[in-house]
Motif scaffolding. Structure first.
Motif, mmCIF file in Angstrom:
data_model
loop_
_atom_site.group_PDB
_atom_site.id
_atom_site.type_symbol
_atom_site.label_atom_id
_atom_site.label_comp_id
_atom_site.label_asym_id
_atom_site.label_seq_id
_atom_site.Cartn_x
_atom_site.Cartn_y
_atom_site.Cartn_z
ATOM 1 N N TYR A 78 -36.449 -45.415 62.633
ATOM 2 C CA TYR A 78 -35.240 -45.098 61.856
ATOM 3 C C TYR A 78 -35.458 -45.353 60.363
ATOM 4 C CZ TYR A 78 -32.817 -44.734 66.301
ATOM 5 O OH TYR A 78 -32.431 -44.346 67.562
ATOM 6 N N LEU A 91 -28.935 -37.222 58.360
ATOM 7 C CA LEU A 91 -27.578 -37.256 58.889
ATOM 8 C C LEU A 91 -26.855 -35.922 58.774
ATOM 9 C CD1 LEU A 91 -26.554 -40.772 57.538
ATOM 10 C CD2 LEU A 91 -27.243 -40.164 59.851
ATOM 11 N N SER A 96 -26.343 -33.456 67.337
ATOM 12 C CA SER A 96 -25.452 -34.534 67.731
ATOM 13 C C SER A 96 -26.137 -35.883 67.560
ATOM 14 C CB SER A 96 -25.018 -34.351 69.190
ATOM 15 O OG SER A 96 -26.106 -34.558 70.062
ATOM 16 N N GLN A 97 -25.340 -36.940 67.536
ATOM 17 C CA GLN A 97 -25.882 -38.290 67.426
ATOM 18 C C GLN A 97 -26.767 -38.621 68.619
ATOM 19 O OE1 GLN A 97 -22.002 -39.991 67.271
ATOM 20 N NE2 GLN A 97 -21.963 -40.173 65.048
ATOM 21 N N TYR A 248 -28.213 -47.097 70.167
ATOM 22 C CA TYR A 248 -27.451 -45.851 70.064
ATOM 23 C C TYR A 248 -26.131 -46.072 69.337
ATOM 24 C CZ TYR A 248 -24.689 -41.804 71.489
ATOM 25 O OH TYR A 248 -23.888 -40.687 71.483
ATOM 26 N N PHE A 251 -26.796 -46.629 65.653
ATOM 27 C CA PHE A 251 -27.164 -45.367 65.015
ATOM 28 C C PHE A 251 -25.920 -44.538 64.714
ATOM 29 C CE2 PHE A 251 -28.586 -40.844 65.603
ATOM 30 C CZ PHE A 251 -29.232 -40.741 64.381
ATOM 31 N N ARG A 252 -24.980 -44.526 65.640
ATOM 32 C CA ARG A 252 -23.726 -43.806 65.421
ATOM 33 C C ARG A 252 -22.947 -44.427 64.264
ATOM 34 N NH1 ARG A 252 -20.273 -42.616 70.683
ATOM 35 N NH2 ARG A 252 -19.122 -41.529 69.036
ATOM 36 N N GLU A 255 -24.560 -43.469 60.981
ATOM 37 C CA GLU A 255 -24.266 -42.093 60.607
ATOM 38 C C GLU A 255 -22.882 -41.978 59.985
ATOM 39 O OE1 GLU A 255 -23.695 -39.150 63.726
ATOM 40 O OE2 GLU A 255 -24.971 -37.807 62.557
ATOM 41 N N ARG A 259 -22.278 -40.987 56.080
ATOM 42 C CA ARG A 259 -21.568 -39.749 55.787
ATOM 43 C C ARG A 259 -20.433 -39.989 54.796
ATOM 44 N NH1 ARG A 259 -22.826 -35.351 58.784
ATOM 45 N NH2 ARG A 259 -23.945 -35.643 60.735
#
Length: 260
Positions: A78, A91, A96-97, A248, A251-252, A255, A259
């Motif tokens: 990452y 991003l 999708s994530q 996971y 990571f979401r 993002e 953003r």
């Protein structure tokens, strides 16, 4: 069906994979190439300095190399989120994530392990070739040894009880911490995760010692109704899956934060 397509789409995942490999092929080539080259050099060194290298020595050397490069690989999965420019590119990719996470998981674990296995086979072949050229007595590595444990066969102990099963269980558990660390600490993830792992190891040792104390009888023998190895394996699998879930989720979050 629409919800599934929003989560995973084969065509979109294929485009994401193509984009990722185009952007990172140099770094990945160096990493995978180093695994192969180091395995070859290590086995050649063993063959040159040891009379009749045993399969145990070969597998130990290969396992150490796989472990080291496995955690390094996971710690860099990452890294693209570490700087604003690369983070925006990552991003804003139409994927999708879950697809972004799955792609990195496939590269860091199944793809890396397959490459390590192929490299190990090639390295052993190179060792045998070197031994033939130098007229050294040498035997090919006994790969069937991976599916045994202390002489016990696969059908008696099950896959998780074999040398290969134990290695994969330990490898996946340890590597999952570095995969999680790579998304928690976007810079110097390897060093920071090593520090966190040391603290976790200390805690684990205290818990293990306390647990062992409870199940050991007065004669210092383990009670037969407890299987420490199986408990450790199940615990390791649970920790691995839990770390994947945390990776996971983190990571979401990363993002969403980037953003905005």
């Amino acid at each position: 069906m629409a919800t599934i397509n929003q989560t995973f789409d084969f065509k979109r995942f294929g485009n994401l994979s193509k984009k990722y490999f185009i952007e990172n092929w140099r770094r990945m080539s160096i990493m995978f190439g180093c695994v192969t080259i180091l395995m070859i050099l290590m086995l050649l060194f063993l063959e040159h300095t040891t009379y009749r290298v045993s399969s145990g020595q070969i597998f130990f050397a290969l396992a150490v190399i796989t472990f080291v490069f496995g955690v390094v690989m996971a710690s860099n999965m990452y890294r693209s989120l570490g700087t604003p420019a690369t983070a925006i590119t990552t991003l804003t990719t139409p994927a999708s994530q879950f697809e972004g996470f799955l792609l990195r998981w496939i590269i860091a674990i199944p793809l890396f392990l397959v490459w390590a296995y192929v490299s190990a086979l090639f390295a052993d072949w190179m060792r045998m070739l070197y031994a033939h050229i130098m007229n050294h007595p040498a035997d090919a590595a006994d790969w069937g040894m991976l599916l045994t444990s202390d002489g016990e066969e696969l059908d008696k102990i099950g896959f998780l009880g074999t040398n290969l099963g134990s290695f994969l269980s330990d490898f996946l558990c340890v590597q999952s911490f570095f995969l999680l660390g790579s998304v928690v600490w976007l810079k110097n993830a390897l060093v920071k995760t090593l520090g966190a792992m040391f603290l976790i190891w200390l805690s684990y040792m205290f818990v293990t010692i306390g647990y062992a104390t409870l199940i050991v009888d007065e004669a210092n023998h383990y009670e037969k109704n407890f299987d420490l190895e199986m408990v450790s394996t199940v615990l390791g699998m649970g920790i691995t899956l839990f770390n994947y879930l945390l990776t996971y989720m983190r990571f979401r979050e990363a993002e969403i934060i980037n953003r905005w």
